[in-house]
Design an enzyme around this catalytic site. Structure first.
Site, short mmCIF file in Angstrom:
data_model
loop_
_atom_site.label_atom_id
_atom_site.label_comp_id
_atom_site.label_asym_id
_atom_site.label_seq_id
_atom_site.Cartn_x
_atom_site.Cartn_y
_atom_site.Cartn_z
N HIS A 94 0.84 -1.19 0.00
CA HIS A 94 0.00 0.00 0.00
C HIS A 94 0.88 1.24 0.00
O HIS A 94 1.96 1.25 0.62
CB HIS A 94 -0.89 0.03 1.24
CG HIS A 94 -1.88 -1.07 1.31
ND1 HIS A 94 -2.88 -1.09 2.25
CD2 HIS A 94 -2.06 -2.20 0.57
CE1 HIS A 94 -3.62 -2.16 2.11
NE2 HIS A 94 -3.13 -2.87 1.09
N GLU A 102 0.54 4.09 1.55
CA GLU A 102 0.70 4.71 2.87
C GLU A 102 1.78 3.99 3.68
O GLU A 102 2.53 4.62 4.42
CB GLU A 102 -0.64 4.69 3.64
CG GLU A 102 -1.77 5.37 2.91
CD GLU A 102 -2.50 4.45 1.93
OE1 GLU A 102 -3.40 4.95 1.24
OE2 GLU A 102 -2.17 3.26 1.82
N CYS A 148 -5.91 1.98 5.83
CA CYS A 148 -6.37 0.74 6.44
C CYS A 148 -5.67 0.59 7.79
O CYS A 148 -4.73 1.33 8.09
CB CYS A 148 -6.06 -0.45 5.51
SG CYS A 148 -4.30 -0.91 5.46
N CYS A 160 -1.81 0.29 7.52
CA CYS A 160 -1.14 1.54 7.15
C CYS A 160 -1.23 2.58 8.26
O CYS A 160 -0.29 3.33 8.50
CB CYS A 160 -1.72 2.08 5.85
SG CYS A 160 -1.37 0.99 4.45
#
Length: 158
Positions: free
Chosen positions: A55, A57, A85, A88
């Site tokens: 991801h 992030e 999420c 993250c």
């Protein structure tokens, strides 16, 4: 209320999400900005290769840990197309990054995906503040959340 410069960072995060989608990935993008307003790093989702932890992030949290002082991290902001999420958000909190601004919320995404008949993710959807209490968080950004919605519709509609 976000100023024009901050809205441009949100716009870039959404553009990165579209880049991810166009590359066959989930539409998520993020931009790390210093306390002085300089773009330090950016990334997009890269899970299409099979690693669901790729991801943007999370990548930016790692980059910040390796390239910024703790003080600079605390002053930085992550602008992102979608709310972090839990994985993250935890990475963000562990490295001591500052504020998060997201175009669309996890709650919105959950509704959008349910409306499209997409199965829920394997990890619980939680607001960032439940993972990192006390963190400054702003979003959704009304000017951009519908654009993110459209990206997710494109991803999940044949």
């Amino acid at each position: 209320m976000l100023d024009e410069q901050e809205l441009s960072y949100v716009a870039r995060a959404v553009a990165l999400a579209e880049e991810a989608l166009n590359a066959g990935d989930e539409p998520f993008g993020s931009v790390l900005v210093s306390g002085d307003g300089d773009v330090l790093a950016e990334d997009r989702n890269r899970i299409a290769g099979g690693d669901s932890t790729q991801h943007p992030e999370f990548a930016l949290a790692r980059w910040a840990a390796q390239n910024m002082t703790p003080e600079a991290r605390a002053q930085a902001t992550v602008y992102t197309s979608g709310e972090h999420c839990p994985m993250c958000a935890a990475a963000h909190g562990w490295v001591g990054l500052g504020r998060i601004v997201y175009a669309s919320s996890s709650e919105q995404l959950s509704h959008w995906l349910a409306d499209l008949g997409v199965a829920a993710p394997p990890v619980a959807t939680l607001p960032i503040q439940q993972v990192v209490p006390g963190l400054a968080v702003e979003g959704p950004v009304a000017e951009w959340d519908e654009k993110v919605h459209i990206l997710h519709q494109r991803r999940h509609t044949v």
